[in-house]
Design a protein around this motif. Structure first.
Motif, mmCIF file in Angstrom:
data_model
loop_
_atom_site.group_PDB
_atom_site.id
_atom_site.type_symbol
_atom_site.label_atom_id
_atom_site.label_comp_id
_atom_site.label_asym_id
_atom_site.label_seq_id
_atom_site.Cartn_x
_atom_site.Cartn_y
_atom_site.Cartn_z
ATOM 1 N N MET A 53 0.926 -1.278 0.005
ATOM 2 C CA MET A 53 -0.011 -0.029 0.103
ATOM 3 C C MET A 53 0.940 1.248 -0.098
ATOM 4 O O MET A 53 1.888 1.221 0.655
ATOM 5 C CB MET A 53 -0.734 -0.167 1.336
ATOM 6 N N PRO A 54 0.518 2.020 -0.776
ATOM 7 C CA PRO A 54 1.294 3.386 -0.892
ATOM 8 C C PRO A 54 1.410 4.221 0.451
ATOM 9 O O PRO A 54 0.377 4.181 1.098
ATOM 10 C CB PRO A 54 0.936 4.187 -2.171
ATOM 11 N N LEU A 55 2.427 4.945 0.479
ATOM 12 C CA LEU A 55 2.595 5.770 1.955
ATOM 13 C C LEU A 55 1.173 6.927 1.932
ATOM 14 O O LEU A 55 0.738 6.833 3.101
ATOM 15 C CB LEU A 55 3.765 6.660 1.702
ATOM 16 N N THR A 56 0.723 7.307 0.785
ATOM 17 C CA THR A 56 -0.329 8.192 1.148
ATOM 18 C C THR A 56 -1.504 7.425 1.608
ATOM 19 O O THR A 56 -2.429 8.301 2.308
ATOM 20 C CB THR A 56 -0.692 8.956 -0.307
ATOM 21 N N ASN A 57 -1.837 6.297 0.911
ATOM 22 C CA ASN A 57 -2.819 5.548 1.488
ATOM 23 C C ASN A 57 -2.831 5.167 3.072
ATOM 24 O O ASN A 57 -3.758 5.266 3.617
ATOM 25 C CB ASN A 57 -2.940 4.329 0.744
ATOM 26 N N LYS A 58 -1.563 5.111 3.404
ATOM 27 C CA LYS A 58 -1.363 4.610 4.926
ATOM 28 C C LYS A 58 -1.634 5.893 5.741
ATOM 29 O O LYS A 58 -2.007 5.740 6.854
ATOM 30 C CB LYS A 58 0.067 4.138 5.060
ATOM 31 N N LEU A 59 -1.280 7.096 5.035
ATOM 32 C CA LEU A 59 -1.589 8.017 6.047
ATOM 33 C C LEU A 59 -3.065 8.426 6.186
ATOM 34 O O LEU A 59 -3.455 8.854 7.137
ATOM 35 C CB LEU A 59 -0.776 9.591 5.255
ATOM 36 N N PHE A 60 -3.577 8.325 4.937
ATOM 37 C CA PHE A 60 -5.064 8.632 4.933
ATOM 38 C C PHE A 60 -5.939 7.571 5.710
ATOM 39 O O PHE A 60 -6.973 7.813 6.284
ATOM 40 C CB PHE A 60 -5.599 8.844 3.820
ATOM 41 N N CYS A 61 -5.298 6.369 5.569
ATOM 42 C CA CYS A 61 -5.859 5.204 6.667
ATOM 43 C C CYS A 61 -5.898 5.851 8.083
ATOM 44 O O CYS A 61 -6.819 5.361 8.892
ATOM 45 C CB CYS A 61 -5.081 4.261 6.429
ATOM 46 N N TRP A 62 -4.827 6.591 8.555
ATOM 47 C CA TRP A 62 -4.819 7.030 10.100
ATOM 48 C C TRP A 62 -5.745 8.098 10.134
ATOM 49 O O TRP A 62 -5.904 8.489 11.384
ATOM 50 C CB TRP A 62 -3.308 7.263 10.277
ATOM 51 N N LEU A 63 -5.966 8.938 8.998
ATOM 52 C CA LEU A 63 -6.968 10.078 9.215
ATOM 53 C C LEU A 63 -8.228 9.681 9.806
ATOM 54 O O LEU A 63 -9.047 10.307 10.472
ATOM 55 C CB LEU A 63 -7.082 11.016 7.926
ATOM 56 N N ALA A 64 -8.897 8.529 9.217
ATOM 57 C CA ALA A 64 -10.227 8.094 9.736
ATOM 58 C C ALA A 64 -10.240 7.724 11.341
ATOM 59 O O ALA A 64 -11.192 8.184 11.884
ATOM 60 C CB ALA A 64 -10.557 7.002 8.827
ATOM 61 N N PRO A 65 -9.238 6.931 11.745
ATOM 62 C CA PRO A 65 -9.319 6.699 13.300
ATOM 63 C C PRO A 65 -9.031 7.837 14.107
ATOM 64 O O PRO A 65 -9.661 8.233 15.075
ATOM 65 C CB PRO A 65 -8.195 5.945 13.482
ATOM 66 N N ILE A 66 -8.449 8.826 13.343
ATOM 67 C CA ILE A 66 -8.374 10.212 14.376
ATOM 68 C C ILE A 66 -9.486 11.023 14.245
ATOM 69 O O ILE A 66 -9.979 11.479 15.242
ATOM 70 C CB ILE A 66 -7.162 11.153 13.475
ATOM 71 N N GLN A 67 -10.046 11.135 13.277
ATOM 72 C CA GLN A 67 -11.843 11.509 13.154
ATOM 73 C C GLN A 67 -12.583 10.617 14.019
ATOM 74 O O GLN A 67 -13.230 11.417 14.397
ATOM 75 C CB GLN A 67 -12.191 11.444 11.627
ATOM 76 N N ALA A 68 -12.597 9.585 13.997
ATOM 77 C CA ALA A 68 -13.498 8.728 14.725
ATOM 78 C C ALA A 68 -13.181 8.890 16.190
ATOM 79 O O ALA A 68 -13.857 9.189 17.204
ATOM 80 C CB ALA A 68 -13.081 7.111 14.602
ATOM 81 N N ALA A 69 -11.990 9.207 16.519
ATOM 82 C CA ALA A 69 -11.483 9.474 18.213
ATOM 83 C C ALA A 69 -11.952 10.949 18.576
ATOM 84 O O ALA A 69 -12.410 11.019 19.615
ATOM 85 C CB ALA A 69 -10.016 9.362 18.261
ATOM 86 N N ALA A 70 -11.921 12.108 17.438
ATOM 87 C CA ALA A 70 -12.367 13.238 17.686
ATOM 88 C C ALA A 70 -13.962 13.186 18.030
ATOM 89 O O ALA A 70 -14.445 13.831 18.937
ATOM 90 C CB ALA A 70 -11.907 14.354 16.647
ATOM 91 N N ILE A 71 -14.472 12.514 17.073
ATOM 92 C CA ILE A 71 -16.076 12.313 17.308
ATOM 93 C C ILE A 71 -16.314 11.694 18.230
ATOM 94 O O ILE A 71 -17.249 12.160 19.164
ATOM 95 C CB ILE A 71 -16.580 11.720 15.784
ATOM 96 N N ILE A 72 -15.925 10.841 18.632
ATOM 97 C CA ILE A 72 -16.134 10.045 19.978
ATOM 98 C C ILE A 72 -15.905 10.665 21.161
ATOM 99 O O ILE A 72 -16.735 10.981 22.110
ATOM 100 C CB ILE A 72 -15.322 8.776 19.986
ATOM 101 N N GLY A 73 -14.905 11.565 21.262
ATOM 102 C CA GLY A 73 -14.403 12.375 22.425
ATOM 103 C C GLY A 73 -15.412 13.674 22.692
ATOM 104 O O GLY A 73 -15.819 13.833 23.583
ATOM 105 N N LEU A 74 -15.704 14.127 21.419
ATOM 106 C CA LEU A 74 -16.884 15.181 21.424
ATOM 107 C C LEU A 74 -18.166 14.898 21.862
ATOM 108 O O LEU A 74 -18.798 15.285 22.633
ATOM 109 C CB LEU A 74 -16.880 15.923 20.028
#
Length: 184
Positions: free
Chosen positions: A1-22
């Protein structure tokens, strides 16, 4: 998997953590400052359901996006963008429902205390949706070659493959709809 895909794979859990926290912070604040939220089978229970649906949607969004990137499935990534728009619209609807409910309960101070967090939750979902909407174009071109390698140049087989992936996405979306109805 290319590096950009790996980076954007991490954006979804960060979004989920932010939403769950809020959402957790908002829900805990409402529970502490509004008495009798769960005392009866009234529309007050709808408040808890909105929070729970948004938390489930955040977790489910991670599942959709990571699965789409791992499988090279552009249709699933576009489905994630549409799902995120749905979750954002649910957050907007929740904002007005809670505003009306708290003003009826004469708890407008509680609403003004949680208003910025509810708006931040919707903005996080909207911002991530825009980022993934732009990135889905690039993934479409990248994964297009992968589809070509899998099914070849025959247009009938390619159309059948696209229909197959769309049906798989609908089955995955059906899981969230089932979870949403099970919660309510």
């Amino acid at each position: 998997m290319p590096l950009t895909n790996k980076l954007f794979c991490w954006l979804a859990p960060i979004q989920a953590a932010a939403i769950i926290g809020l959402e957790t912070a908002i829900f805990v604040y409402v529970l502490r400052n509004v008495a009798g939220v769960f005392n009866s089978w009234s529309s007050d229970k709808g408040v808890a359901i909105y929070f729970l649906l948004l938390v489930i949607a955040a977790i489910y969004g991670v599942f959709l996006l990571v699965g789409g990137l791992m499988n090279g499935d552009t249709i699933q990534i576009l489905g994630f963008c549409a799902f995120n728009l749905f979750a954002m619209s649910l957050g907007i609807f929740r904002y007005f429902q809670i505003k009306e409910w708290l003003f009826e309960e004469l708890k407008d101070g509680v609403f003004y205390a949680i208003r910025s967090q509810m708006i931040a939750s919707v903005c996080v979902m909207g911002g991530v949706t825009v980022v993934y909407g732009v990135m889905s174009y690039f993934w479409y071109t990248e994964f297009g070659w992968e589809i070509y390698k899998r099914v070849g140049a025959d247009m009938k087989i390619r159309q059948m493959y696209i229909n197959y992936r769309a049906l798989v996405l609908l089955l995955k979306m059906d899981f969230f709809v089932f979870a949403g109805f099970a919660v309510t």
